[in-house]
Structures are given as structure tokens and as C-alpha cells.
Design a protein around this motif. Structure first.
Motif, PDB file in Angstrom:
ATOM      1  N   GLN A 113     -14.155  -0.356  17.465  1.00 26.13           N
ATOM      2  CA  GLN A 113     -15.279   0.523  17.817  1.00 26.13           C
ATOM      3  C   GLN A 113     -15.083   1.931  17.256  1.00 26.13           C
ATOM      4  O   GLN A 113     -16.012   2.519  16.681  1.00 26.13           O
ATOM      5  CB  GLN A 113     -15.435   0.563  19.344  1.00 26.13           C
ATOM      6  CG  GLN A 113     -16.550   1.481  19.808  1.00 26.13           C
ATOM      7  CD  GLN A 113     -16.674   1.547  21.316  1.00 26.13           C
ATOM      8  OE1 GLN A 113     -15.946   0.847  22.025  1.00 26.13           O
ATOM      9  NE2 GLN A 113     -17.581   2.392  21.787  1.00 26.13           N
ATOM     10  N   PHE A 114     -13.895   2.479  17.419  1.00 29.41           N
ATOM     11  CA  PHE A 114     -13.719   3.895  17.067  1.00 29.41           C
ATOM     12  C   PHE A 114     -13.251   4.092  15.633  1.00 29.41           C
ATOM     13  O   PHE A 114     -13.585   5.084  14.999  1.00 29.41           O
ATOM     14  CB  PHE A 114     -12.710   4.540  18.030  1.00 29.41           C
ATOM     15  CG  PHE A 114     -13.248   4.650  19.443  1.00 29.41           C
ATOM     16  CD1 PHE A 114     -14.235   5.602  19.718  1.00 29.41           C
ATOM     17  CD2 PHE A 114     -12.809   3.832  20.451  1.00 29.41           C
ATOM     18  CE1 PHE A 114     -14.739   5.701  21.011  1.00 29.41           C
ATOM     19  CE2 PHE A 114     -13.317   3.945  21.728  1.00 29.41           C
ATOM     20  CZ  PHE A 114     -14.291   4.885  22.023  1.00 29.41           C
ATOM     21  N   LEU A 115     -12.534   3.178  15.103  1.00 29.70           N
ATOM     22  CA  LEU A 115     -12.059   3.362  13.742  1.00 29.70           C
ATOM     23  C   LEU A 115     -13.051   2.829  12.722  1.00 29.70           C
ATOM     24  O   LEU A 115     -13.255   3.427  11.661  1.00 29.70           O
ATOM     25  CB  LEU A 115     -10.705   2.677  13.556  1.00 29.70           C
ATOM     26  CG  LEU A 115      -9.531   3.271  14.347  1.00 29.70           C
ATOM     27  CD1 LEU A 115      -8.263   2.462  14.099  1.00 29.70           C
ATOM     28  CD2 LEU A 115      -9.312   4.747  13.979  1.00 29.70           C
ATOM     29  N   MET A 116     -13.633   1.670  13.075  1.00 28.41           N
ATOM     30  CA  MET A 116     -14.542   1.060  12.113  1.00 28.41           C
ATOM     31  C   MET A 116     -15.985   1.219  12.536  1.00 28.41           C
ATOM     32  O   MET A 116     -16.894   0.713  11.888  1.00 28.41           O
ATOM     33  CB  MET A 116     -14.189  -0.426  11.954  1.00 28.41           C
ATOM     34  CG  MET A 116     -12.745  -0.622  11.492  1.00 28.41           C
ATOM     35  SD  MET A 116     -12.351  -2.365  11.224  1.00 28.41           S
ATOM     36  CE  MET A 116     -13.412  -2.696   9.819  1.00 28.41           C
ATOM     37  N   GLU A 117     -16.223   1.926  13.644  1.00 26.09           N
ATOM     38  CA  GLU A 117     -17.550   2.229  14.152  1.00 26.09           C
ATOM     39  C   GLU A 117     -18.412   0.962  14.250  1.00 26.09           C
ATOM     40  O   GLU A 117     -19.549   0.893  13.849  1.00 26.09           O
ATOM     41  CB  GLU A 117     -18.261   3.277  13.283  1.00 26.09           C
ATOM     42  CG  GLU A 117     -17.536   4.603  13.268  1.00 26.09           C
ATOM     43  CD  GLU A 117     -18.280   5.624  12.400  1.00 26.09           C
ATOM     44  OE1 GLU A 117     -19.207   5.220  11.680  1.00 26.09           O
ATOM     45  OE2 GLU A 117     -17.888   6.795  12.468  1.00 26.09           O
ATOM     46  N   MET A 118     -17.770  -0.117  14.773  1.00 29.95           N
ATOM     47  CA  MET A 118     -18.504  -1.374  14.961  1.00 29.95           C
ATOM     48  C   MET A 118     -19.033  -1.423  16.378  1.00 29.95           C
ATOM     49  O   MET A 118     -18.486  -0.808  17.314  1.00 29.95           O
ATOM     50  CB  MET A 118     -17.561  -2.568  14.734  1.00 29.95           C
ATOM     51  CG  MET A 118     -17.087  -2.667  13.282  1.00 29.95           C
ATOM     52  SD  MET A 118     -15.968  -4.074  13.055  1.00 29.95           S
ATOM     53  CE  MET A 118     -17.039  -5.419  13.444  1.00 29.95           C
ATOM     54  N   ASP A 119     -20.117  -2.200  16.554  1.00 29.80           N
ATOM     55  CA  ASP A 119     -20.695  -2.392  17.872  1.00 29.80           C
ATOM     56  C   ASP A 119     -19.923  -3.511  18.567  1.00 29.80           C
ATOM     57  O   ASP A 119     -20.031  -4.684  18.193  1.00 29.80           O
ATOM     58  CB  ASP A 119     -22.163  -2.751  17.747  1.00 29.80           C
ATOM     59  CG  ASP A 119     -22.828  -2.842  19.134  1.00 29.80           C
ATOM     60  OD1 ASP A 119     -22.150  -2.499  20.132  1.00 29.80           O
ATOM     61  OD2 ASP A 119     -23.985  -3.279  19.205  1.00 29.80           O
ATOM     62  N   THR A 120     -19.120  -3.167  19.553  1.00 34.48           N
ATOM     63  CA  THR A 120     -18.242  -4.148  20.220  1.00 34.48           C
ATOM     64  C   THR A 120     -18.641  -4.414  21.655  1.00 34.48           C
ATOM     65  O   THR A 120     -17.837  -4.908  22.461  1.00 34.48           O
ATOM     66  CB  THR A 120     -16.791  -3.652  20.187  1.00 34.48           C
ATOM     67  OG1 THR A 120     -16.749  -2.369  20.818  1.00 34.48           O
ATOM     68  CG2 THR A 120     -16.274  -3.543  18.764  1.00 34.48           C
ATOM     69  N   ARG A 121     -19.876  -4.071  21.980  1.00 36.40           N
ATOM     70  CA  ARG A 121     -20.269  -4.278  23.371  1.00 36.40           C
ATOM     71  C   ARG A 121     -20.234  -5.757  23.766  1.00 36.40           C
ATOM     72  O   ARG A 121     -19.814  -6.120  24.863  1.00 36.40           O
ATOM     73  CB  ARG A 121     -21.696  -3.717  23.578  1.00 36.40           C
ATOM     74  CG  ARG A 121     -21.722  -2.178  23.579  1.00 36.40           C
ATOM     75  CD  ARG A 121     -23.129  -1.672  23.746  1.00 36.40           C
ATOM     76  NE  ARG A 121     -23.912  -2.044  22.596  1.00 36.40           N
ATOM     77  CZ  ARG A 121     -25.213  -1.757  22.441  1.00 36.40           C
ATOM     78  NH1 ARG A 121     -25.855  -1.113  23.428  1.00 36.40           N
ATOM     79  NH2 ARG A 121     -25.883  -2.109  21.355  1.00 36.40           N
ATOM     80  N   ILE A 122     -20.720  -6.599  22.886  1.00 30.58           N
ATOM     81  CA  ILE A 122     -20.690  -8.038  23.186  1.00 30.58           C
ATOM     82  C   ILE A 122     -19.240  -8.515  23.336  1.00 30.58           C
ATOM     83  O   ILE A 122     -18.894  -9.332  24.209  1.00 30.58           O
ATOM     84  CB  ILE A 122     -21.406  -8.836  22.094  1.00 30.58           C
ATOM     85  CG1 ILE A 122     -22.881  -8.445  22.071  1.00 30.58           C
ATOM     86  CG2 ILE A 122     -21.244 -10.339  22.310  1.00 30.58           C
ATOM     87  CD1 ILE A 122     -23.678  -9.085  20.954  1.00 30.58           C
ATOM     88  N   GLY A 123     -18.366  -7.972  22.506  1.00 36.20           N
ATOM     89  CA  GLY A 123     -16.943  -8.344  22.582  1.00 36.20           C
ATOM     90  C   GLY A 123     -16.340  -7.981  23.914  1.00 36.20           C
ATOM     91  O   GLY A 123     -15.564  -8.738  24.502  1.00 36.20           O
ATOM     92  N   TYR A 124     -16.755  -6.700  24.381  1.00 33.63           N
ATOM     93  CA  TYR A 124     -16.252  -6.312  25.702  1.00 33.63           C
ATOM     94  C   TYR A 124     -16.728  -7.288  26.781  1.00 33.63           C
ATOM     95  O   TYR A 124     -15.961  -7.690  27.673  1.00 33.63           O
ATOM     96  CB  TYR A 124     -16.722  -4.898  26.050  1.00 33.63           C
ATOM     97  CG  TYR A 124     -16.031  -3.808  25.247  1.00 33.63           C
ATOM     98  CD1 TYR A 124     -14.632  -3.773  25.148  1.00 33.63           C
ATOM     99  CD2 TYR A 124     -16.774  -2.815  24.589  1.00 33.63           C
ATOM    100  CE1 TYR A 124     -14.020  -2.780  24.406  1.00 33.63           C
ATOM    101  CE2 TYR A 124     -16.160  -1.814  23.858  1.00 33.63           C
ATOM    102  CZ  TYR A 124     -14.772  -1.811  23.778  1.00 33.63           C
ATOM    103  OH  TYR A 124     -14.151  -0.830  23.068  1.00 33.63           O
ATOM    104  N   LEU A 125     -18.015  -7.657  26.666  1.00 38.09           N
ATOM    105  CA  LEU A 125     -18.557  -8.568  27.673  1.00 38.09           C
ATOM    106  C   LEU A 125     -17.886  -9.940  27.634  1.00 38.09           C
ATOM    107  O   LEU A 125     -17.540 -10.518  28.676  1.00 38.09           O
ATOM    108  CB  LEU A 125     -20.088  -8.714  27.479  1.00 38.09           C
ATOM    109  CG  LEU A 125     -20.924  -7.454  27.767  1.00 38.09           C
ATOM    110  CD1 LEU A 125     -22.383  -7.700  27.365  1.00 38.09           C
ATOM    111  CD2 LEU A 125     -20.846  -7.090  29.240  1.00 38.09           C
ATOM    112  N   VAL A 126     -17.730 -10.462  26.415  1.00 35.13           N
ATOM    113  CA  VAL A 126     -17.107 -11.790  26.276  1.00 35.13           C
ATOM    114  C   VAL A 126     -15.667 -11.763  26.769  1.00 35.13           C
ATOM    115  O   VAL A 126     -15.195 -12.658  27.497  1.00 35.13           O
ATOM    116  CB  VAL A 126     -17.172 -12.266  24.815  1.00 35.13           C
ATOM    117  CG1 VAL A 126     -16.344 -13.531  24.624  1.00 35.13           C
ATOM    118  CG2 VAL A 126     -18.609 -12.500  24.401  1.00 35.13           C
ATOM    119  N   THR A 127     -14.957 -10.695  26.379  1.00 36.22           N
ATOM    120  CA  THR A 127     -13.536 -10.595  26.790  1.00 36.22           C
ATOM    121  C   THR A 127     -13.426 -10.485  28.305  1.00 36.22           C
ATOM    122  O   THR A 127     -12.594 -11.140  28.958  1.00 36.22           O
ATOM    123  CB  THR A 127     -12.875  -9.388  26.137  1.00 36.22           C
ATOM    124  OG1 THR A 127     -12.938  -9.534  24.712  1.00 36.22           O
ATOM    125  CG2 THR A 127     -11.423  -9.249  26.581  1.00 36.22           C
TER     126      THR A 127
END
Length: 395
Positions: free
Chosen positions: A200-214
Motif C-alpha cells: 500500500q505505502f511503497l507501491m501505492e496499491m489498493d490493498t483494502r480487499i487484501g486486508y478484508l480477505v486476510t
């Protein structure tokens, strides 16, 4: 050359054979040897005369005993002839009784020589317990059956206890593994979160779904592990309660086992048996022994009656010793036995006659030797007669 041959043949024989030959020679021809006696010496002469007198005394005593025995043997021999000469009808009567006596004696010998009979100690022991043996068999049987049931309960409880202990061990391993899985899941959750933060912070990717899945995956895993752990803990507590219950049951069963074992030990000592089966065998053997002893008493009474009856009949005849035939009843009805008895009596009488003749010769020779000594040495005749008088006074 003949004496040399005899000498070597004598050396070739055993010492016992030589002694037997010499003894046989003495028996055949009694001799008195005075070649080595100095009859002019008073001491030797006195001893020699006294020796002759002692030989006369011994010979007369032997003749007296032999004569008595000879008369008895002759009486028995005469009795055999009297029995053989009985009329056929009377002979049949005593033969019948003799056969019965022989049969009873045979049964008596079989009973007395039976090796399978109870000893007197065993018989008296059972006799003392006669009124309570059957109850003792019942008590022993019940106690032994109960002992076997207790052993079966102890084996069953021990098996169940081992099974629960094995189950408890499995549950403990499962709970340890589940705790490990919690750690692994937590580590995995942290790792995934770190990766997602970096993305999220280094590659500025949208990781919200990842947070939810994890988060969802971690929550499901933790919930599943928790439920499994809770179930295992519940099963463990149940297993531990079962083990405690089995331990209490085992303690109760062990107490019953000890009490029943002590009871069995007491009953074994009381009844002198190692088991109910052995006591049952002893009781059956005792009952059989009682029956056999009663038969033996009847047999003994009948044997005694038949012997008295035979004696009563034999006393009618001119027998010297009717009582002898109580011990030789078989010979009355068995001609071969009677022939053997007669042959034995004749042989005994011949041997007695031979012994009597030998002692008569010995006494006569000793008397002749004393007489010859007095005639040969007239000067010593008063002394010799004095020794003879002393011997006769002593009897």
C-alpha cells in the motif's frame, strides 16, 4: 604229583568256597582235635575236658530244640495224611469252606495292598469334617467363582482405563498442535498485514480487499482452531472424569479381591484342600473309602466266621494242630498245594533228623573222648570225674 594237583586246585578256588567246603566237612563228620593239647599240663587238660563237656551240653540243648521241632513237623505231616484220607463227602465240605476262606483272603490282600486308598490321616481329617464338607464345597465354589468374576472386572476396568489414558494422550497432543496452529496463524496474519502495508505505502496499491480477505481468513482460522481446541478440552475433561471414575471402581474391586482372597486362603486351610475341585475329589474318595471299609469289616467278619467253622470241623478229626490249616486253607482244596506242603515238611524233617544225628554224634564223641582220656591217663581220672560232677551239678 596228586598232592601238587590238589594243592593248585585248592588255590584256584575262592576263599568262600573253601570255607563252605570245610564247614560241610564239619557237618558231615564231627571231630574233636586234641593233637595240639598237652594233656599232661593241668591247665590245658582242664580246659580241654570243660570244652568237651560244653560240647555235650550244647549238643543236648540243640537236640532238645530239634526234637521239639521234629515232633511238630511230624505232626503237621501226619495231619496232611489225615486230611487226604477223609471220606469224599467230608472232604468236599471242608474244601468248600477252604475255598471261601481263600477267596476272602485274596479280597483282603487286594484291599490292603491298594495304593489308591486314602491314608489314615486323610481319612480321619475328612471324618472330622464330615458334617460340614458339603457346605465347604459350596462355599469354596462360590468364592472361586466370585474370584474369577472379580478378576474379569479388574481386567475390564484396566482395559478401559488404558483406553481412556490413550485417548487423553491423543487429546493432549491435539491441543498442543492446535496451540501451535494459533501461533502459526497469528504469524501468518502479521506477515500478510506487513506485506499489504508495504504494497500500500511503497507501491501505492489498493490493498483494502487484501486486508478484508486476510482478516476474514484469519478470523475463520482462529475460530475453527478455537472451536476445535474447546471441543478437545471438553473431551479431555470428560476423559479425566472417566479415568477418575475407573480408578475409584478399581479401588473398590481391589478391596473385594483382597477380602475374597483372604476368605479363600482361610477356607483352603480349614478344609485342607487347594481348590473346590480337590475338596470335591477328597469327599468322593472319602465316601468310597467309607463304603470299602464297611465291606472290609464285613469281609473280615465273614473270614473270621469261616475260619472258626473250618477249625470246628477239623477238630472232629484226629489232627495234631488243626489251627495250622487256618493259615493254609488253600492246600485243603488244592491237591498241588497239599503236595508242596507235604514235600516241604518231608524235606524239613530230613534236615532236622540230620541235625539231630550230628549233635548225637557230637555228644557221643565228646563223652567217648572224656572216657578215653580217663582210661588213657588213669592218674587224672579223679580230677576228670570231679569236672564231670561239677558240670552235672550246674545242670
Amino acid at each position: 604229583m596228586g598232592w601238587i594237583k590238589n594243592l593248585f586246585s585248592r588255590f584256584g578256588k575262592k576263599k568262600t568256597e573253601i570255607v563252605e567246603e570245610e564247614a560241610e566237612d564239619i557237618r558231615e563228620a564231627p571231630v574233636l582235635d586234641r593233637d595240639s593239647v598237652n594233656l599232661r599240663d593241668q591247665g590245658q587238660r582242664t580246659r580241654y575236658v570243660r570244652s568237651c563237656l560244653e560240647q555235650i551240653k550244647d549238643a543236648r540243648m540243640a537236640i532238645e530244640k530239634l526234637t521239639k521241632e521234629y515232633g511238630m513237623v511230624t505232626s503237621h505231616l501226619t495231619d496232611t495224611e489225615e486230611i487226604e484220607a477223609l471220606p469224599p463227602s467230608e472232604k468236599r465240605e471242608i474244601s468248600r469252606i477252604a475255598d471261601q476262606i481263600t477267596a476272602y483272603e485274596r479280597e483282603k490282600n487286594v484291599y490292603e495292598n491298594d495304593q489308591d486308598r486314602m491314608t489314615e490321616a486323610q481319612f480321619h481329617q475328612m471324618e472330622r469334617m464330615e458334617a460340614e464338607v458339603e457346605e465347604g464345597i459350596r462355599k469354596l465354589t462360590e468364592a472361586e467363582d466370585y474370584q474369577e468374576k472379580i478378576r474379569q472386572d479388574m481386567r475390564r476396568l484396566s482395559g478401559e482405563k488404558h483406553a481412556f489414558q490413550y485417548r487423553k494422550h491423543d487429546l493432549q497432543n491435539l491441543m498442543v498442535n492446535l496451540r501451535g496452529m494459533i501461533i502459526i496463524t497469528s504469524f501468518s496474519f502479521v506477515t500478510c498485514m506487513v506485506i499489504l502495508l508495504l504494497l500500500q505505502f511503497l507501491m501505492e496499491m489498493d490493498t483494502r480487499i487484501g486486508y478484508l480477505v486476510t482478516a476474514a481468513a484469519t478470523a475463520l482460522a482462529v475460530f475453527a482452531i478455537y472451536m476445535k481446541y474447546t471441543e478437545a478440552a471438553k473431551d479431555k475433561r470428560q476423559v479425566e472424569r472417566s479415568i477418575n471414575r475407573l480408578i475409584l471402581l478399581q479401588n473398590r474391586v481391589k478391596i473385594r479381591y483382597v477380602n475374597n482372597t483372604n476368605l479363600l486362603d482361610y477356607l483352603y486351610v480349614k478344609y485342607g484342600a487347594a481348590s473346590a475341585e480337590e475338596l470335591t475329589h477328597m469327599w468322593e474318595q472319602y465316601l468310597q473309602e467309607v463304603e470299602e471299609r464297611e465291606k472290609f469289616r464285613e469281609l473280615h467278619a465273614e473270614l473270621d466266621y469261616q475260619r472258626k467253622e473250618l477249625l470246628r470241623i477239623l477238630q472232629r478229626y484226629q489232627l495234631k494242630d488243626p489251627g495250622m490249616w487256618m493259615r493254609q486253607a488253600q492246600a485243603i482244596s488244592n491237591r498241588n498245594e497239599m503236595v508242596e506242603i507235604r514235600h516241604d515238611l518231608i524235606l524239613r524233617r530230613q534236615k532236622l533228623r540230620r541235625q539231630m544225628e550230628y549233635n548225637e554224634q557230637l555228644a557221643a564223641m565228646a563223652q567217648g573222648e572224656i572216657k578215653a582220656l580217663a582210661e588213657e591217663f588213669p592218674a587224672y581220672t579223679p580230677e576228670i570225674m570231679e569236672l564231670v560232677s561239677q558240670y552235672e551239678e550246674k545242670g
